[in-house]
Design a protein around this motif. Structure first.
Motif, PDB file in Angstrom:
ATOM      1  N   LEU A 201       0.823  -1.212   0.000  1.00  0.00           N
ATOM      2  CA  LEU A 201       0.000   0.000   0.000  1.00  0.00           C
ATOM      3  C   LEU A 201       0.855   1.260   0.000  1.00  0.00           C
ATOM      4  N   PHE A 202       1.695   1.394   1.021  1.00  0.00           N
ATOM      5  CA  PHE A 202       2.437   2.645   1.197  1.00  0.00           C
ATOM      6  C   PHE A 202       3.518   2.830   0.127  1.00  0.00           C
ATOM      7  N   ALA A 203       4.219   1.752  -0.227  1.00  0.00           N
ATOM      8  CA  ALA A 203       5.275   1.879  -1.235  1.00  0.00           C
ATOM      9  C   ALA A 203       4.689   2.199  -2.608  1.00  0.00           C
ATOM     10  N   SER A 204       3.541   1.608  -2.930  1.00  0.00           N
ATOM     11  CA  SER A 204       2.925   1.912  -4.225  1.00  0.00           C
ATOM     12  C   SER A 204       2.399   3.340  -4.265  1.00  0.00           C
ATOM     13  N   MET A 205       1.838   3.820  -3.170  1.00  0.00           N
ATOM     14  CA  MET A 205       1.363   5.201  -3.124  1.00  0.00           C
ATOM     15  C   MET A 205       2.535   6.177  -3.235  1.00  0.00           C
ATOM     16  N   ALA A 206       3.610   5.893  -2.503  1.00  0.00           N
ATOM     17  CA  ALA A 206       4.784   6.766  -2.579  1.00  0.00           C
ATOM     18  C   ALA A 206       5.423   6.696  -3.962  1.00  0.00           C
ATOM     19  N   GLY A 207       5.478   5.488  -4.543  1.00  0.00           N
ATOM     20  CA  GLY A 207       6.037   5.358  -5.880  1.00  0.00           C
ATOM     21  C   GLY A 207       5.230   6.135  -6.908  1.00  0.00           C
TER      22      GLY A 207
ATOM     23  N   ILE B 158       9.913   1.563  -1.998  1.00  0.00           N
ATOM     24  CA  ILE B 158       9.489   2.837  -2.579  1.00  0.00           C
ATOM     25  C   ILE B 158      10.267   3.113  -3.862  1.00  0.00           C
ATOM     26  N   PHE B 159      11.566   2.894  -3.806  1.00  0.00           N
ATOM     27  CA  PHE B 159      12.406   3.090  -4.988  1.00  0.00           C
ATOM     28  C   PHE B 159      11.998   2.130  -6.103  1.00  0.00           C
ATOM     29  N   LEU B 160      11.725   0.873  -5.748  1.00  0.00           N
ATOM     30  CA  LEU B 160      11.329  -0.117  -6.744  1.00  0.00           C
ATOM     31  C   LEU B 160      10.038   0.283  -7.439  1.00  0.00           C
ATOM     32  N   MET B 161       9.037   0.718  -6.672  1.00  0.00           N
ATOM     33  CA  MET B 161       7.764   1.086  -7.263  1.00  0.00           C
ATOM     34  C   MET B 161       7.864   2.392  -8.050  1.00  0.00           C
ATOM     35  N   LYS B 162       8.711   3.305  -7.599  1.00  0.00           N
ATOM     36  CA  LYS B 162       8.898   4.553  -8.333  1.00  0.00           C
ATOM     37  C   LYS B 162       9.478   4.272  -9.709  1.00  0.00           C
ATOM     38  N   GLN B 163      10.493   3.422  -9.756  1.00  0.00           N
ATOM     39  CA  GLN B 163      11.105   3.084 -11.036  1.00  0.00           C
ATOM     40  C   GLN B 163      10.143   2.322 -11.935  1.00  0.00           C
ATOM     41  N   TYR B 164       9.325   1.468 -11.345  1.00  0.00           N
ATOM     42  CA  TYR B 164       8.381   0.694 -12.154  1.00  0.00           C
ATOM     43  C   TYR B 164       7.278   1.592 -12.704  1.00  0.00           C
ATOM     44  N   MET B 165       6.740   2.484 -11.869  1.00  0.00           N
ATOM     45  CA  MET B 165       5.621   3.321 -12.307  1.00  0.00           C
ATOM     46  C   MET B 165       6.055   4.421 -13.259  1.00  0.00           C
ATOM     47  N   THR B 166       7.338   4.688 -13.334  1.00  0.00           N
ATOM     48  CA  THR B 166       7.824   5.655 -14.319  1.00  0.00           C
ATOM     49  C   THR B 166       7.536   5.172 -15.741  1.00  0.00           C
ATOM     50  N   SER B 167       7.498   3.844 -15.935  1.00  0.00           N
ATOM     51  CA  SER B 167       7.257   3.280 -17.267  1.00  0.00           C
ATOM     52  C   SER B 167       5.790   3.321 -17.673  1.00  0.00           C
ATOM     53  N   ILE B 168       4.880   3.646 -16.740  1.00  0.00           N
ATOM     54  CA  ILE B 168       3.454   3.732 -17.071  1.00  0.00           C
ATOM     55  C   ILE B 168       3.208   5.024 -17.842  1.00  0.00           C
ATOM     56  N   PRO B 169       2.531   4.966 -18.996  1.00  0.00           N
ATOM     57  CA  PRO B 169       2.314   6.179 -19.810  1.00  0.00           C
ATOM     58  C   PRO B 169       1.551   7.256 -19.043  1.00  0.00           C
TER      59      PRO B 169
ATOM     60  N   ALA C 227       3.625  -7.767  -7.477  1.00  0.00           N
ATOM     61  CA  ALA C 227       3.853  -9.179  -7.193  1.00  0.00           C
ATOM     62  C   ALA C 227       5.304  -9.428  -6.815  1.00  0.00           C
ATOM     63  N   VAL C 228       6.226  -8.843  -7.562  1.00  0.00           N
ATOM     64  CA  VAL C 228       7.652  -9.006  -7.244  1.00  0.00           C
ATOM     65  C   VAL C 228       7.956  -8.445  -5.867  1.00  0.00           C
TER      66      VAL C 228
END
Length: 294
Positions: free
Chosen positions: A105-111, A172-183, A214-215
């Motif tokens: 929850l928190f890491a995805s919101m922060a990302g 947080i870093f992982l989700m930030k990098q992943y969500m950067t690829s979302i258009p 999931a990862v």
């Protein structure tokens, strides 16, 4: 040199010596991979085989890679050795589950905030977190223990096991990098449709971030399920132990009950296998993101 042969006067077939080298390299590569696979599986195999030996036999250090007996006495001993064994499993499941959900929850919101939103001090806060992540955990362990035990008086409780790991900077870093690829165009379209920021996060970001979630979820759950040192520090009573700390109870002054210990290890491994295979589809997608472009 190469030999040239003709087949019925058609296209010449060139047989080169380097083809032999290619096949030799391939055989050597497969041989190395097979040996490496065997060495990787061997500890797991030894754990399972030892769990089906008699407790007295395993305590006398009489091990064998080829089983000479098959008995469930070690599993019976594991569940009857201490009345809190099921409580240990429950504690590990509860702590690991809550920490995993809170990180999701928190890491995805922060990302999402760091990757797609604009607010004052965003870069400063993000790079401050990146500097903090470089500090080894052993450095902050003693101050964190003093805070939990002496200042907040939360030792030997679920709060002591859960609160320090509610969200990880790495996640947080992982989700930030992943969500950067979302258009970003999808987010802009949702805003044009008068969707709130939380609605965008829930209806647009989360469905697209399932592989990354999931990862992160698998890694977080496995890390805290296998965590030993921090639960050992903050738990004092037998009822608050996790399964990894509880397995240490099978070590005595003059001997170690390896059979029951391995039986407990087998049981403790089951939730991780269930989690991995249930999320395997998204896990494979998550770790291969960016590997194929086209």
């Amino acid at each position: 040199m190469s030999e040239i042969k003709l087949q019925d006067g058609k296209v010449p077939v060139i047989i080169e010596k380097k083809n032999k080298c290619f096949y030799i390299k391939r055989i050597v590569t497969y041989a190395i991979l097979i040996v490496w696979c065997i060495l990787t599986i061997l500890p797991l195999y030894f754990m399972v085989i030892t769990s089906f030996t008699d407790p007295s036999t395993s305590a006398s250090l009489q091990f064998s890679l080829i089983p000479t007996e098959f008995t469930l006495n070690s599993y019976k001993y594991f569940f009857t050795f201490n009345k809190n064994v099921l409580r240990w499993l429950f504690n590990s499941l509860l702590v690991s589950g809550i920490i995993t959900l809170s990180n999701l929850l928190f890491a995805s919101m922060a990302g999402y905030a760091f990757s797609k939103l604009r607010f004052p001090g965003k870069n400063t806060i993000f790079w401050t977190l990146m500097c903090v992540i470089m500090i080894p955990g052993q450095v902050t362990l003693i101050p964190l223990y003093i805070l939990i035990k002496n200042i907040f008086n939360m030792a030997d409780s679920y709060f002591a096991l859960i609160i320090p790991s509610l969200v990880s900077i790495y996640n947080i870093f992982l989700m930030k990098q992943y969500m950067t690829s979302i258009p970003t165009t999808l987010i802009d379209a949702a805003r044009i449709d008068a969707c709130s920021e939380f609605g965008i996060y829930r209806k647009v970001i989360l469905p697209l971030a399932k592989p990354g979630l999931a990862v992160m979820g698998i890694f977080t759950f496995v890390a805290h399920w296998n965590d030993f040192f921090w639960p050992l520090l903050v738990t004092e009573s037998s009822t608050m132990r996790t399964i990894q700390v509880g397995l240490g109870s099978f070590r005595f002054v003059d001997s170690t009950m390896y059979g029951p210990m391995m039986a407990g290890s087998v049981i403790a491994s089951i939730p991780m296998f269930i989690l991995f295979f249930s999320l395997q589809k998204y896990f494979l997608q998550g770790i291969t993101i960016g590997a194929i472009k086209g």
